[in-house]
Design an enzyme around this catalytic site. Structure first.
Site, PDB file in Angstrom:
ATOM      1  N   ASP A 113       0.855  -1.192   0.000  1.00 34.12           N
ATOM      2  CA  ASP A 113       0.000   0.000   0.000  1.00 34.12           C
ATOM      3  C   ASP A 113       0.890   1.240   0.000  1.00 34.12           C
ATOM      4  O   ASP A 113       1.701   1.429   0.903  1.00 34.12           O
ATOM      5  CB  ASP A 113      -0.883  -0.009   1.247  1.00 34.12           C
ATOM      6  CG  ASP A 113      -1.779   1.213   1.360  1.00 34.12           C
ATOM      7  OD1 ASP A 113      -1.888   1.973   0.371  1.00 34.12           O
ATOM      8  OD2 ASP A 113      -2.390   1.395   2.428  1.00 34.12           O
ATOM      9  N   HIS A 125      -0.543   4.352  -0.177  1.00 30.67           N
ATOM     10  CA  HIS A 125      -1.314   5.456   0.408  1.00 30.67           C
ATOM     11  C   HIS A 125      -1.380   6.670  -0.512  1.00 30.67           C
ATOM     12  O   HIS A 125      -1.325   7.811  -0.066  1.00 30.67           O
ATOM     13  CB  HIS A 125      -0.732   5.854   1.763  1.00 30.67           C
ATOM     14  CG  HIS A 125      -1.680   5.650   2.896  1.00 30.67           C
ATOM     15  ND1 HIS A 125      -1.887   6.580   3.882  1.00 30.67           N
ATOM     16  CD2 HIS A 125      -2.497   4.621   3.194  1.00 30.67           C
ATOM     17  CE1 HIS A 125      -2.781   6.137   4.749  1.00 30.67           C
ATOM     18  NE2 HIS A 125      -3.152   4.945   4.357  1.00 30.67           N
ATOM     19  N   HIS A 150     -12.109  -2.302   2.567  1.00 31.24           N
ATOM     20  CA  HIS A 150     -11.263  -1.452   3.397  1.00 31.24           C
ATOM     21  C   HIS A 150     -11.899  -1.355   4.770  1.00 31.24           C
ATOM     22  O   HIS A 150     -13.059  -0.969   4.902  1.00 31.24           O
ATOM     23  CB  HIS A 150     -11.170  -0.065   2.748  1.00 31.24           C
ATOM     24  CG  HIS A 150     -10.306   0.908   3.474  1.00 31.24           C
ATOM     25  ND1 HIS A 150     -10.779   2.112   3.961  1.00 31.24           N
ATOM     26  CD2 HIS A 150      -8.986   0.884   3.767  1.00 31.24           C
ATOM     27  CE1 HIS A 150      -9.789   2.782   4.516  1.00 31.24           C
ATOM     28  NE2 HIS A 150      -8.697   2.063   4.426  1.00 31.24           N
TER      29      HIS A 150
END
Length: 382
Positions: free
Chosen positions: A189, A191, A291
């Site tokens: 990830d 971000h 998520h």
């Protein structure tokens, strides 16, 4: 069954605030929901108070119609603050419906399509030998999907140097794949910290097949930027945790830009909207990868959604062990992992107990996401 009151509770839970919403009815049945707009809980609370003004007195069973009225009732439709508030109210309304009928929410969504909910976990180590050792530890515990978040502040506290970060991250995940073997799904990830060229450079540094998914490498507002990135790499993308509606997801699903749909049920509009997005993804042979970075209401709602859809890969879990004491106090029967999976709930509604007295006794504490700056002092994403 009429709605008699709606209350929002922004409160601190260990490491940040959560925003809970309670919907009450004239039949004495109440439901609970949660908003996902972390760091903007007071704005969501104000929106819940606004929506309450025309929801009180309406039939709590008309969930789809109420969703449309909340979303389209103003001239300016949608937006993350609005849909975060809608999400919490919608989840609470489905909780009420399940309790009223004596069935778990997933039964109202068509029933469970699996025996348990497979999950993925994130290593708590940022990079280097410690990260590799932690991933091997997780594999030995039974985890078969592990995510990295390498490159955190490698240039100093609060400083994020994209070029240094992608170099460290590329080396780390190559080593991780060698240590884990080929039977573990491995992802990373970013971000949304990178630009397309930086993300492409990261992808091009590693052998094909190293990663099973690349999550949020760049910001998602511009599908054309993801189209450009897609032309430079064949790595599968996991995108969508910031999206606030099915319309946000639509270009990414129809164009094949997301290979795993990162639905956040507490931001995208609750069960009513999340199930539509899951169906859109199913029509394009795309699995959802929910998520879930929030509190136990979010987790439980996500479990019900994950149970009811045919196209699930893995559900996210918080690996850090944070908020354990607060969550146990606020939610006496919060969902607990069984190895690398969640059980399918069987109790009516969400099946989650909420200690309302403890919630009401809680307090809000101002909190902002950590700031990140490039070496030249310019701001970049967290």
């Amino acid at each position: 069954m009429k709605i008699t009151d709606i209350s929002a509770f922004p409160l601190w839970a260990d490491h940040r605030n959560i925003c809970l919403v309670k919907v009450e009815t004239d039949e004495g049945i109440a439901g609970w929901g949660e908003s996902g707009l972390s760091g903007r809980e007071l704005a969501v609370t104000a929106m819940v108070e606004h929506l309450k003004q025309f929801l009180v007195g309406q039939d709590a069973r008309r969930i789809g119609a109420l969703w449309q009225e909340m979303y389209r009732g103003a001239y300016f439709e949608g937006g993350r603050t609005i849909t975060a508030a809608i999400s919490a109210i919608d989840i609470a309304l489905w909780d009420i419906a399940g309790k009223a009928l004596g069935v778990p929410v997933h039964q109202l969504l068509g029933g469970a399509q699996r025996d348990h909910i497979p999950c993925f976990i994130t290593t708590t180590e940022a990079h280097g030998e410690a990260m590799i050792a932690d991933m091997v530890r997780l594999k030995n515990m039974g985890w078969d999907c592990i995510r990295a978040t390498t490159g955190e502040s490698v240039a100093g506290p609060h400083v994020y140097d994209p070029r240094k970060a992608i170099a460290i991250a590329a080396d780390a995940v190559i080593e991780a794949r060698a240590a884990l073997g080929s039977d573990v799904a491995l992802g990373i990830d970013f971000h949304h910290r990178l630009q397309p060229a930086e993300a492409a450079s990261f992808c091009q540094r590693m052998p094909s097949g190293t990663l099973d998914f690349l999550e949020e490498p760049i910001r998602q507002q511009c599908p054309a930027a993801y189209t450009q990135l897609r032309s430079m790499t064949d790595m599968p993308f996991a995108i969508g945790e910031e999206f606030a509606s099915k319309w946000d997801f639509l270009p990414y699903i129809e164009s094949g830009l997301t290979n795993f749909a990162r639905i956040d049920i507490c931001n995208v509009g609750g069960f009513t909207e999340a199930m539509k997005i899951a169906a859109m993804a199913e029509a394009h042979y795309i699995d959802i990868m929910p998520h879930d970075p929030l509190g136990p209401i979010c987790t439980m709602a996500t479990i019900h959604m994950s149970a009811a859809v045919p196209n699930l890969s893995w559900q996210e879990v918080d690996p850090y062990g944070r908020s354990t004491a607060d969550y146990d106090r606020l939610f006496p029967n919060r969902p607990q992992l069984d190895r690398n999976r969640f059980a399918i709930p069987t109790a009516p509604g969400l099946g989650l107990e909420v200690d309302e007295a403890a919630v009401r006794a809680g307090s809000f504490a101002f909190w902002e996401c950590p700031r990140r700056y490039k070496p030249d002092g310019s701001y970049t994403n967290w």
